[in-house]
Each structure stands twice: as C-alpha cells, then as structure tokens.
Design a protein around this motif. Structure first.
Motif, short mmCIF file in Angstrom:
data_model
loop_
_atom_site.label_atom_id
_atom_site.label_comp_id
_atom_site.label_asym_id
_atom_site.label_seq_id
_atom_site.Cartn_x
_atom_site.Cartn_y
_atom_site.Cartn_z
N ALA A 350 -11.96 -96.33 63.48
CA ALA A 350 -12.25 -97.19 62.33
C ALA A 350 -13.32 -96.65 61.39
CB ALA A 350 -12.67 -98.57 62.84
N VAL A 351 -13.99 -95.57 61.75
CA VAL A 351 -15.13 -95.14 60.96
C VAL A 351 -14.74 -94.74 59.53
CG1 VAL A 351 -15.02 -92.73 61.78
CG2 VAL A 351 -17.20 -93.69 60.95
N GLY A 352 -13.55 -94.16 59.33
CA GLY A 352 -13.12 -93.79 57.99
C GLY A 352 -12.98 -94.99 57.08
N LEU A 353 -12.29 -96.03 57.55
CA LEU A 353 -12.11 -97.24 56.77
C LEU A 353 -13.45 -97.96 56.58
CD1 LEU A 353 -11.42 -100.54 56.63
CD2 LEU A 353 -10.17 -98.93 55.19
N GLY A 354 -14.32 -97.90 57.59
CA GLY A 354 -15.65 -98.49 57.43
C GLY A 354 -16.42 -97.84 56.30
N ILE A 380 -5.98 -94.13 48.81
CA ILE A 380 -6.77 -93.70 49.96
C ILE A 380 -5.95 -93.79 51.24
CG2 ILE A 380 -8.82 -94.23 51.35
CD1 ILE A 380 -9.99 -95.50 48.71
N LEU A 381 -6.02 -92.72 52.04
CA LEU A 381 -5.32 -92.68 53.33
C LEU A 381 -6.34 -92.49 54.44
CD1 LEU A 381 -2.80 -92.45 55.16
CD2 LEU A 381 -2.71 -90.01 54.56
N CYS A 382 -6.31 -93.40 55.43
CA CYS A 382 -7.13 -93.28 56.63
C CYS A 382 -6.23 -93.26 57.86
CB CYS A 382 -8.10 -94.47 56.74
SG CYS A 382 -9.30 -94.63 55.41
N PHE A 383 -6.73 -92.69 58.93
CA PHE A 383 -6.00 -92.66 60.19
C PHE A 383 -6.81 -93.41 61.25
CE2 PHE A 383 -4.26 -89.17 57.85
CZ PHE A 383 -2.94 -89.04 58.28
#
Length: 408
Positions: A350-354, A380-383
C-alpha cells in the motif's frame, strides 16, 4: 550527492539521467514467452486492475489504477509469478527441454516427477517469496527450506510451513539471512531460489524478474480496455529492487522514449535504492542495521545489482517514506471513496498509493507533488503486491489506527 527535496519525513531525489540502452532480458519478446508459461498453470487468471474513479476525482487527477495482487494463485501476493517461472526454467535446464514447449503440468508427469523429486529449493524471505517457493515446490513434489530474518511475523512463518516448507528463523537481518540460505544450499546440494542478484548469482534472479512482468503486461492490457494507452506515472515499491526493476525494465522496452515517470518508493530505514541514487556515483549502496519498518517485504538493505542499473538509469525519482505513508495507503484502500472498490492491501503493497494520496491532498507536500509532475492530467498506476498477509497487523493499522498520519 544528489539534491534532496524533503517534507514531513518524505524525502525525494529526482533523476536527471538520460539512458540509451534497453534491458534485453525484459524485452517484449521474452515476456511473451513468460506470459505463455503462466497461462498453463491451474488457477491462472489476470488479477484485478481496480480503477479508483472517485478517489482520482477527489484528489484532482485523471485516473488512479491499483493492480490487486492479493488474488494471485490464492496466495495473497504476487511472488509466485517470479518463483514458478524461475523454478520451471531451472527444471528445464536440468531436464534439457525448452520451456516454450512445456507447461507447468509437464513437471507433474510421473516420469518427470520421478527425476526431480529429490530436488530441494532453498531461500531467504520476509514472507511472501518464501511462501511462493514452498507452494511451488510442494506443487511439484519437491522439498523446500526457508530461512527468515529475526523479528519475522509468526503468522507468516506458519503460512510458509502450511505451504510445505521447513522454516528456520535466524538471529540476523534479511541480507545476512540471504547469505545464510546461500551457505546452507551449498552444504546440502540444494538449489538457491533467491529474488536478488549479486556477483556470480544473476541467472535465477533474472528469471524471477521476468516472471514478475506478467502482472505488468496484464495491467497494460486492462488499461487499454478502459481506453488508456499508457499511464503517465507508475509508483513502484522496492526492497532489493527486483520487482521495481522488472516492471520498469519491461515498460522501458514497451514505451521506449515515452516511458511513464516512474517513482521508486522505499521505507526510510531500508532505503537502499534511495541511498544509492542519493550518493549518485553509479554504484549500488547498502543500508545496514535492523531495517525496522512495518513494510516487512521491503526491509532489505542490499540492492539487486542487475535491477539497480535499470532503476538508476530509467526511474524518474526515488522516495524514502516513513511508515505512516504505508499505513495511510492501507486505510485509503480499505475505506474506498464513494462507489470505488475496496482493496485489501498489506503494508508493503500500500505504500505507493499512500504516497500518491498524501502528495495530492496535502498542501504541505505541494512542492514534492510538483517535482513529480503530478497534475489534473495524470494517469497513475500502483501495484498492491500483497493482501493482508499478517491479518493481525493489518487490523491494527486499518481498524485500530496504528502508525497514524502525522497530519491526522
């Protein structure tokens, strides 16, 4: 030393480098072969790409997508993509067959299973990778031994045992545990299946990286169904940098000079990629100590020497994050905006979206937002690379407010 842009514990180094090479082992042609192999596996299905339409509108950007890897093979994390492909390639070498001519079930044929049944796969892990090694070995009738660093979650230890491995918790950190696993594999004649590379050990980690690209390719196919040709920004979390380097290396081959701005995100106490970019002498640099962070899957102090070169030459920025950033991401995904879909994401996932949510909603971080070129046109793309792999800790963060945002 590179220049640091900092606010509220979040530190950013912008990469000004221009590179004119491409990582050939992550080419589109190579990845076609990898995806073909994964489709032969029982239970293979593209994991969801969740479009957070309401959150994007609220935060003032065009699109926010989250690739939800908690659905991968029922293992609650993405790691099996790399492990299954690497072990299959290893077995193909042993059996002298071409991986393009076989599927996963080939190794389960009685006459083949008899040849490989005494193989022992050894690895070090913070959790998800070891579970994937244990699961894959069990699927193939082989044995596995997994070493975990001190302080490892007992829940993660148990799930690896349930997947079929012998598990040992060490008294050292992750990087020293990797060295121990290497030594033990040599002593027993086992096969080290590690997701990081060092001098003389590059082949298997590179196969693992190629395995990871299946989800990167799936994400692009899914975005196209939504009318999006490419993201403008990709946020990739890094431990040793294998996952981040794999996805970025593949996208460099796909998009060439139009590669999205890629932001590498790490926990502040284990930010070896960030440190390497900060020192800015072309070489990878290590972080030592206990590497204490809630992001257990990213608590790695020594970069993968192969993917470091990809991250060094093609990433747009490197970010060191306090733990509250990951906790913020977990809570945002667990409590969706409007009709957006809920995503159960663990600390490392979750750190990317955070980081995205904080950069876009906090006036105090506006300078960092502008440095990363985020605006109303951004896609924006997060994994989310894992689900609630430690349910108790997940609950403490999402329900009980552990690691609160300093803005709350």
């Amino acid at each position: 030393m590179a220049k640091v842009h900092e606010a509220y514990g979040i530190k950013v180094v912008i990469n000004e480098r221009k590179a004119d090479w491409k990582p050939k082992f992550l080419s589109e042609e190579e990845i076609k072969s990898t995806r073909k192999f994964h489709t032969t596996m029982d239970g293979y299905k593209a994991t969801p790409l969740v479009s957070l339409e309401n959150l994007a509108k609220q935060l003032g950007v065009s699109k926010i997508y989250v690739k939800d890897e908690s659905y991968r093979f029922g293992l609650n994390a993405f790691k099996a993509l790399g492990v299954t492909y690497a072990i299959a390639k290893l077995l193909c070498e042993k059996l002298d067959v071409d991986i393009d001519s076989v599927g996963f079930d080939y190794f389960k044929l009685p006459e083949v299973a008899e040849k490989i049944k005494d193989m022992v796969f050894v690895t070090a892990t913070d959790g998800n990778h070891g579970k994937a090694v244990a699961w894959t070995a069990t699927q193939l009738g082989c044995k596995s031994i997994v070493y975990m660093p001190k302080g490892s979650s007992l829940r993660r230890v148990q799930t690896i045992k349930e997947a079929g491995a012998k598990v040992y918790i060490t008294e050292v950190n992750y990087d020293d545990t990797v060295r121990l696993a290497k030594q033990k594999a040599e002593e027993i004649g086992g096969f080290l299946v590690q997701d990081t590379a060092w001098e003389g050990y590059e082949k298997i980690p590179n196969w693992i990286c190629r395995g990871y690209t299946t989800m990167a390719a799936e994400a692009l196919d899914q975005m196209k169904l939504d009318g999006i040709i490419r993201p403008t920004h990709v946020f990739l979390q890094a431990g040793v940098g294998s996952f981040a380097g794999a996805v970025l290396g593949y996208y460099v081959n796909v998009f060439k000079d139009q590669c999205p701005i890629t932001i590498i995100v790490e926990p502040e106490k284990a930010a070896c990629i960030y440190k390497s970019a900060l020192i800015n002498d072309n070489n990878p640099h290590s972080v030592t100590g206990d590497l204490d962070t809630i992001m257990a899957g990213l608590a790695c102090g020594e970069p993968n020497i192969v993917t470091w070169e990809i991250l060094r030459d093609f990433a747009g920025a490197y970010v060191s994050c306090p733990d509250y950033v990951a906790a913020k991401g977990m809570r945002v995904l667990a409590n969706p905006t409007g009709s957006d879909r809920k995503v159960v994401s663990g600390e490392s996932g979750a750190v990317g979206l955070g980081l995205v949510s904080l950069l876009l909603e906090r006036e105090e971080l506006k300078e960092l937002k502008n440095k990363l070129q985020l605006d109303e046109h951004s896609v924006i793309l997060c994994f989310s690379t894992e689900g609630d792999t430690d349910p108790e800790d997940y609950k403490k963060v999402v329900d009980d407010g552990k690691n609160p945002s300093i803005f709350e």
